[in-house]
Motif scaffolding. Sequence first.
Motif: not given
Length: 127
Positions: A100-103, A111-117
């Motif tokens: 999980v990244a917190f860009p 307050n958004r987080h990101a996942v890469l698949i």
Amino acid sequence: MKPYEQLTLKGKLRLLRGLALDALGRFGVTAVRLKLIGTDTNLIYRVWADDGQQFALRLANPQWRGAETAVSEAMWLDALVQDTDIPVPKMCRSPNGDAVAFPQAAGAPTNRHAVLICWLPGVLLEL
């Protein structure tokens, strides 16, 4: 610059694209093309990387899915990949191993987080 809450949808999406690009950098991916393909609950981008790989990047809506849920999802998918023959998408990791990244991007929500698949080829059923 107007506060995020006062922007039009187009203005908000422009700032959130900055978050998407920052998230990709945190995963060590350089995008040559980024296409927004989903906006229902989260923002979903299809990503074409400079090395030819393709990914799905999810910027999570903080009211719908917390970072803890994303970590749990990564653990579940990792277990399915390791322990079964089920073809599931592989969660990508940052250079330090984070799922999980917190860009961050100027003017965008924090307050958004990101996942890469990793992208799994298939038939797109609906757009």
